[in-house]
Structure formats: C-alpha cells, structure tokens
Design a protein around this motif. Structure first.
Motif, mmCIF file in Angstrom:
data_model
loop_
_atom_site.group_PDB
_atom_site.id
_atom_site.type_symbol
_atom_site.label_atom_id
_atom_site.label_comp_id
_atom_site.label_asym_id
_atom_site.label_seq_id
_atom_site.Cartn_x
_atom_site.Cartn_y
_atom_site.Cartn_z
ATOM 1 N N ARG A 94 -7.673 4.390 32.490
ATOM 2 C CA ARG A 94 -7.790 2.943 32.622
ATOM 3 C C ARG A 94 -7.067 2.235 31.486
ATOM 4 N N GLU A 95 -7.069 2.840 30.306
ATOM 5 C CA GLU A 95 -6.416 2.242 29.136
ATOM 6 C C GLU A 95 -4.921 2.520 29.119
ATOM 7 N N ALA A 96 -4.480 3.572 29.820
ATOM 8 C CA ALA A 96 -3.062 3.961 29.809
ATOM 9 C C ALA A 96 -2.631 4.301 31.232
ATOM 10 N N PRO A 97 -2.304 3.288 32.050
ATOM 11 C CA PRO A 97 -1.967 3.544 33.449
ATOM 12 C C PRO A 97 -0.780 4.479 33.639
ATOM 13 N N PHE A 98 0.151 4.502 32.665
ATOM 14 C CA PHE A 98 1.316 5.379 32.771
ATOM 15 C C PHE A 98 1.274 6.513 31.746
ATOM 16 N N GLY A 99 0.090 6.840 31.266
ATOM 17 C CA GLY A 99 -0.062 7.929 30.331
ATOM 18 C C GLY A 99 0.761 7.727 29.072
ATOM 19 N N HIS A 100 1.319 8.809 28.539
ATOM 20 C CA HIS A 100 2.027 8.732 27.268
ATOM 21 C C HIS A 100 3.350 7.960 27.389
ATOM 22 N N GLY A 132 -5.510 2.830 41.107
ATOM 23 C CA GLY A 132 -6.483 2.903 40.025
ATOM 24 C C GLY A 132 -6.418 4.208 39.275
ATOM 25 N N PRO A 133 -7.144 4.300 38.156
ATOM 26 C CA PRO A 133 -7.146 5.517 37.343
ATOM 27 C C PRO A 133 -7.977 6.606 37.999
ATOM 28 N N PRO A 134 -7.888 7.832 37.512
ATOM 29 C CA PRO A 134 -8.731 8.891 38.072
ATOM 30 C C PRO A 134 -10.199 8.490 38.093
ATOM 31 N N GLY A 135 -10.836 8.711 39.237
ATOM 32 C CA GLY A 135 -12.253 8.382 39.380
ATOM 33 C C GLY A 135 -12.543 6.992 39.898
ATOM 34 N N TRP A 136 -11.499 6.184 40.194
ATOM 35 C CA TRP A 136 -11.776 4.808 40.625
ATOM 36 C C TRP A 136 -12.599 4.769 41.909
ATOM 37 N N HIS A 137 -12.431 5.793 42.758
ATOM 38 C CA HIS A 137 -13.144 5.769 44.038
ATOM 39 C C HIS A 137 -14.653 5.913 43.853
ATOM 40 N N GLY A 177 -8.591 -2.721 41.669
ATOM 41 C CA GLY A 177 -7.184 -2.586 41.349
ATOM 42 C C GLY A 177 -6.860 -3.109 39.961
ATOM 43 N N TRP A 178 -5.601 -2.866 39.547
ATOM 44 C CA TRP A 178 -5.169 -3.215 38.195
ATOM 45 C C TRP A 178 -4.825 -4.697 38.037
ATOM 46 N N TRP A 179 -4.693 -5.442 39.127
ATOM 47 C CA TRP A 179 -3.909 -6.677 39.112
ATOM 48 C C TRP A 179 -4.731 -7.954 39.114
ATOM 49 N N GLY A 180 -6.043 -7.889 38.979
ATOM 50 C CA GLY A 180 -6.857 -9.088 39.039
ATOM 51 C C GLY A 180 -7.088 -9.532 40.470
ATOM 52 N N GLU A 181 -7.570 -10.754 40.621
ATOM 53 C CA GLU A 181 -7.979 -11.233 41.940
ATOM 54 C C GLU A 181 -6.814 -11.692 42.804
ATOM 55 N N ASP A 182 -5.621 -11.846 42.231
ATOM 56 C CA ASP A 182 -4.449 -12.267 43.000
ATOM 57 C C ASP A 182 -3.329 -11.248 42.786
ATOM 58 N N PRO A 183 -3.397 -10.088 43.445
ATOM 59 C CA PRO A 183 -2.380 -9.052 43.252
ATOM 60 C C PRO A 183 -1.005 -9.535 43.706
ATOM 61 N N PRO A 184 0.063 -8.914 43.224
ATOM 62 C CA PRO A 184 1.407 -9.422 43.478
ATOM 63 C C PRO A 184 2.006 -9.014 44.817
ATOM 64 N N PHE A 185 1.234 -8.452 45.730
ATOM 65 C CA PHE A 185 1.810 -7.896 46.952
ATOM 66 C C PHE A 185 1.884 -8.924 48.084
ATOM 67 N N HIS A 186 0.830 -9.705 48.285
ATOM 68 C CA HIS A 186 0.808 -10.819 49.238
ATOM 69 C C HIS A 186 1.060 -10.359 50.675
ATOM 70 N N THR A 187 0.690 -9.151 50.976
ATOM 71 C CA THR A 187 0.818 -8.578 52.313
ATOM 72 C C THR A 187 -0.341 -7.604 52.515
ATOM 73 N N PRO A 188 -0.552 -7.145 53.751
ATOM 74 C CA PRO A 188 -1.438 -5.994 53.920
ATOM 75 C C PRO A 188 -0.895 -4.816 53.099
ATOM 76 N N THR A 189 -1.778 -4.163 52.343
ATOM 77 C CA THR A 189 -1.368 -3.086 51.437
ATOM 78 C C THR A 189 -2.254 -1.875 51.707
ATOM 79 N N PHE A 190 -1.623 -0.753 52.018
ATOM 80 C CA PHE A 190 -2.334 0.437 52.469
ATOM 81 C C PHE A 190 -2.354 1.474 51.355
#
Length: 215
Positions: A24-30, A76-81, A88-101
């Motif tokens: 959660r603190e490092a979404p892209f690891g090192h 999400g990070p490992p264990g988000w489920h 998700g990482w993006w707050g309440e207004d994610p940048p996709f603005h479409t159905p996202t699967f």
C-alpha cells in the motif's frame, strides 16, 4: 469493430514494468515512481507541464476509449480483496471515466465511483473479459490498463491491436517483466521507435493487417 489498445506502459531497460515488493505504501515496489517521471513532466499530467514528443504520446491514453480492463494488482496491493472498504488507489473520482473491469479470482459486487467510473470485478479469461468490455464500450476502443502480467496475457492471446511502451533508461533488476514468453512479436506487429529529449524511447507495436482478432 473496436480496437484493443495499451498506452503509456513504462518499462525499464531490462523489461520490468514494476518493481517489488508491492505494498500500500509502495505501489510499484522498489521502482518507486522512476518509471513514470517522464509522464509527470508533461502537460497531459499537469497543466504546467511540457509539450512535445512525450506529451503527444501520453495524451493518446485518453482518446477514444469506452472501457478499461486491468489486473488485480493495478487495483490494489496484495490482500486488498480481504478489505471490503478498499476502493482503489485513486480516491472517489478515478481517472478512467468508463466501465472498468478488474480481473480477479475474488469477484465482488460492482463499485460505482464518481466521474463515470464503475469497477466490475471479473474472474474471466482474457478473451471472455474482452468480450464483456467491448459490449460495455459501445463501439469505442478498449484499453488494457495493466499491470504487466495482464498486458502480457492479452498480447500472448493475440488480443492487442496497438501496444505503446515507454522504455525508460533505468535498470531495475527485479520485479515483473513484460517480455517473458512473448517470442517473435516482430512477426505479428509493425514496430516503430521514437526517441525523446527526456531520454525515454516510445515503442509502438501495431498489429499487421490480415491478423484477425481471435475473439
């Protein structure tokens, strides 16, 4: 028929699109944000950013899409489920603005967000997920948003029409590689390389005519 496209996927010189371990603190690891500094400097990302080669490629990320497909590790990070409150990482207004699967082995009810994004959680093959996303896209293109494992699976299945990669001049040494198992892509795609003053190289793979969509 709508196309399936990948845009702005950054990889290191040794082919890694993310580092490790993800948290959660490092979404892209090192890797941190080193793969994406080229994008942060563009007007696409920030109104005060630069125009030029990088911006011209970056803006295509938002053009002509009606749906997105992403992997569980992008959402999400490992264990988000196991966390029913994770949205998700993006707050309440994610940048996709479409159905996202979101492809996951732990489906949950759809999650409707602000700005037109609704996350749908599917346990499906790439071909089946693409069929669902195409229906939702209503004639527009479908974006394969990542991460690298999902992009690799869709390319390996012959489902990607346009692949835009950004090779960043760093060596990560570990993480998740894009190229593993993708032998001889040059037989299927026309490939162009454009160097940028920022030091990155934009690689564009366009599937050749006569290569039918296996779906």
């Amino acid at each position: 028929m709508s196309r399936t496209r990948v845009h702005n996927l950054s990889i290191s010189l040794d082919g890694f699109a993310t580092g490790e371990p993800q948290s959660r603190e490092a979404p892209f690891g090192h890797a941190g944000q080193r793969l994406h500094t080229w994008m942060f400097a563009t007007r696409f990302w920030d109104e005060g950013g630069s125009v030029g080669v990088d911006d011209a490629f970056a803006v295509r990320h938002g053009e002509g899409f009606g749906a997105e497909i992403m992997g569980a590790h992008k959402f999400g990070p490992p264990g988000w489920h196991d966390d029913p409150d994770w949205r998700g990482w993006w707050g309440e207004d994610p940048p996709f603005h479409t159905p996202t699967f979101v492809l996951t082995h732990h489906p949950r009810p759809p999650l409707e967000m602000e700005g037109g994004t609704t996350f749908h959680f599917l346990d499906a093959t790439p071909a089946d997920a693409l069929a669902v996303a195409r229906e939702a896209a209503d004639g527009l293109d479908v974006r394969i948003g990542g991460g690298p494992t999902v992009v690799r699976d869709f390319v390996a299945a012959g489902l990607v029409d346009h692949l835009h990669l950004v090779q960043v001049p760093i060596v990560l040494g570990r993480g998740v590689r894009l190229w593993d198992g993708l032998e001889a892509l040059e037989d299927t795609y026309d490939i162009e390389a454009v160097s940028s003053p920022s030091g990155v190289t934009h690689l564009t793979f366009t599937r050749r005519a006569g290569r039918p969509d296996p779906a």
